[in-house]
Scaffold this motif. Structure first.
Motif, short mmCIF file in Angstrom:
data_model
loop_
_atom_site.label_atom_id
_atom_site.label_comp_id
_atom_site.label_asym_id
_atom_site.label_seq_id
_atom_site.Cartn_x
_atom_site.Cartn_y
_atom_site.Cartn_z
N ALA A 109 5.56 -8.48 -9.86
CA ALA A 109 4.30 -7.90 -9.58
C ALA A 109 4.27 -7.43 -8.30
O ALA A 109 3.65 -6.51 -7.84
N GLY A 110 5.35 -7.86 -7.41
CA GLY A 110 5.48 -7.26 -6.01
C GLY A 110 4.70 -7.88 -5.08
O GLY A 110 4.19 -7.39 -4.26
N VAL A 111 4.73 -9.47 -5.32
CA VAL A 111 3.85 -10.29 -4.40
C VAL A 111 4.76 -11.29 -3.83
O VAL A 111 5.35 -12.07 -4.36
N ILE A 112 4.73 -11.55 -2.61
CA ILE A 112 5.35 -12.57 -1.83
C ILE A 112 4.63 -13.21 -0.79
O ILE A 112 3.91 -12.54 -0.21
N VAL A 113 4.66 -14.75 -0.87
CA VAL A 113 3.73 -15.46 -0.37
C VAL A 113 4.68 -16.40 0.70
O VAL A 113 5.63 -16.92 0.21
N THR A 114 4.29 -16.14 2.19
CA THR A 114 4.95 -17.10 2.93
C THR A 114 4.19 -17.89 3.71
O THR A 114 3.15 -17.19 4.33
N ALA A 129 -1.78 -5.90 -7.77
CA ALA A 129 -0.37 -5.56 -7.20
C ALA A 129 0.21 -4.74 -8.55
O ALA A 129 -0.35 -4.25 -9.33
N ASN A 130 1.53 -4.61 -8.65
CA ASN A 130 2.21 -3.85 -9.45
C ASN A 130 1.72 -4.35 -11.02
O ASN A 130 1.63 -3.64 -11.88
N LEU A 131 1.54 -5.85 -10.76
CA LEU A 131 0.99 -6.45 -11.93
C LEU A 131 0.01 -7.49 -11.41
O LEU A 131 0.00 -8.16 -10.28
#
Length: 117
Positions: free
Chosen positions: A106-111, A63-65
């Motif tokens: 990082a721009g990561v979302i976990v749902t 991702a971004n990171l």
């Protein structure tokens, strides 16, 4: 002689019992999710991937990171991240419907998404 139970004591006891019963009800009715929806932002583009929580696996996400997600025993967790504060690693394991964990640098979302509602 002094009264042991006045109206304030009774009201406080009722409020405490209602709070405990409400928390128990909410936790007892949570459903375990079947999959994790991962939203990823990388180079200004948004991507979405679904992860089956019934399969134990490690995912390295660019991702971004870079981040590493681990699925084990029907749960998912951020295990490693290159973000400066590492808050995402502190979310721990999530597995219930609508649980969310994110690594915003990082721009990561976990749902977590439950089985058919």
């Amino acid at each position: 002689m002094k009264k042991i139970f006045n109206i304030n004591t009774i009201l406080i006891a009722i409020l405490v019992l209602c709070s405990v019963a409400g928390l128990w009800y909410v936790n007892a009715n949570k459903s375990v999710g079947a999959k994790a929806i991962v939203d990823i932002l990388h180079n200004g583009k948004a991507e979405r991937m679904e992860i089956d929580l019934s399969v134990d696996e490690t995912y390295h996400i660019q991702a971004n990171l870079p981040v590493t997600l681990v699925v084990k025993d029907g749960k998912i967790s951020f295990q490693k991240s290159q973000c400066p504060d590492k808050l995402c690693e502190g979310f721990g394991w999530i597995s219930y419907d609508s649980d969310i964990a994110s690594c915003l640098p990082a721009g990561v979302i976990v749902t977590i998404d439950s089985p058919e509602k």
